[in-house]
Design a protein around this motif. Structure first.
Motif, PDB file in Angstrom:
ATOM      1  N   LEU A  17       0.822  -1.199   0.000  1.00 14.17           N
ATOM      2  CA  LEU A  17       0.000   0.000   0.000  1.00 14.17           C
ATOM      3  C   LEU A  17       0.863   1.259   0.000  1.00 14.17           C
ATOM      4  O   LEU A  17       0.364   2.359  -0.203  1.00 14.17           O
ATOM      5  CB  LEU A  17      -0.906   0.021   1.237  1.00 14.17           C
ATOM      6  CG  LEU A  17      -2.058  -0.973   1.240  1.00 14.17           C
ATOM      7  CD1 LEU A  17      -2.759  -0.966   2.587  1.00 14.17           C
ATOM      8  CD2 LEU A  17      -3.036  -0.672   0.133  1.00 14.17           C
ATOM      9  N   ARG A  48      -3.531  -0.656  -3.856  1.00 15.15           N
ATOM     10  CA  ARG A  48      -4.728   0.187  -3.957  1.00 15.15           C
ATOM     11  C   ARG A  48      -5.209   0.320  -5.405  1.00 15.15           C
ATOM     12  O   ARG A  48      -6.396   0.514  -5.648  1.00 15.15           O
ATOM     13  CB  ARG A  48      -4.431   1.556  -3.365  1.00 15.15           C
ATOM     14  CG  ARG A  48      -5.584   2.443  -3.326  1.00 15.15           C
ATOM     15  CD  ARG A  48      -6.215   2.826  -2.039  1.00 15.15           C
ATOM     16  NE  ARG A  48      -5.532   2.696  -0.809  1.00 15.15           N
ATOM     17  CZ  ARG A  48      -6.129   2.253   0.285  1.00 15.15           C
ATOM     18  NH1 ARG A  48      -7.390   1.868   0.245  1.00 15.15           N
ATOM     19  NH2 ARG A  48      -5.488   2.192   1.419  1.00 15.15           N
ATOM     20  N   GLY A  51      -7.937  -2.179  -5.833  1.00 14.82           N
ATOM     21  CA  GLY A  51      -8.960  -2.197  -4.788  1.00 14.82           C
ATOM     22  C   GLY A  51     -10.367  -2.202  -5.358  1.00 14.82           C
ATOM     23  O   GLY A  51     -10.590  -1.968  -6.554  1.00 14.82           O
ATOM     24  N   ARG A  56     -11.524   2.354  -3.649  1.00 10.33           N
ATOM     25  CA  ARG A  56     -10.475   1.339  -3.842  1.00 10.33           C
ATOM     26  C   ARG A  56     -10.093   0.640  -2.534  1.00 10.33           C
ATOM     27  O   ARG A  56      -8.947   0.584  -2.137  1.00 10.33           O
ATOM     28  CB  ARG A  56      -9.254   1.944  -4.509  1.00 10.33           C
ATOM     29  CG  ARG A  56      -9.553   2.514  -5.880  1.00 10.33           C
ATOM     30  CD  ARG A  56      -8.289   2.729  -6.652  1.00 10.33           C
ATOM     31  NE  ARG A  56      -8.551   3.276  -7.970  1.00 10.33           N
ATOM     32  CZ  ARG A  56      -8.746   2.546  -9.054  1.00 10.33           C
ATOM     33  NH1 ARG A  56      -8.732   1.253  -8.982  1.00 10.33           N
ATOM     34  NH2 ARG A  56      -8.963   3.114 -10.211  1.00 10.33           N
ATOM     35  N   VAL A  58      -9.148  -2.002   0.131  1.00 10.42           N
ATOM     36  CA  VAL A  58      -8.300  -3.178   0.057  1.00 10.42           C
ATOM     37  C   VAL A  58      -8.341  -4.014   1.331  1.00 10.42           C
ATOM     38  O   VAL A  58      -7.741  -5.084   1.391  1.00 10.42           O
ATOM     39  CB  VAL A  58      -6.824  -2.802  -0.257  1.00 10.42           C
ATOM     40  CG1 VAL A  58      -6.710  -2.245  -1.657  1.00 10.42           C
ATOM     41  CG2 VAL A  58      -6.285  -1.834   0.765  1.00 10.42           C
TER      42      VAL A  58
END
Length: 64
Positions: A17, A48, A51, A56, A58
């Motif tokens: 991330l 992301r 996502g 988005r 996750v």
């Protein structure tokens, strides 16, 4: 006398991330020397980008 020096190139793809964190990490210390001498290669994939939904997402709902 010529010596042949072989360099081993290891390739890593990290799913994270925080891809910019690895850019900073590759710029300091002994890791930066190895990276600049092409002893290994790192590419990052931003989780992301894959996502779900408008934001988005996750992660999942909290457990417990």
């Amino acid at each position: 006398m010529n010596m042949l020096v072989l360099k081993m190139l290891s390739k890593y793809n990290i799913i994270t991330l925080f891809p910019k964190l690895f850019d900073e990490w590759l710029g300091i210390g002994i890791i930066s020397k190895a990276y600049k001498n092409n002893l290994f290669d790192i590419s990052t994939t931003n989780l992301r980008n894959h996502g779900l939904g408008e934001y988005r997402q996750v992660d999942d709902a909290p457990y417990g």
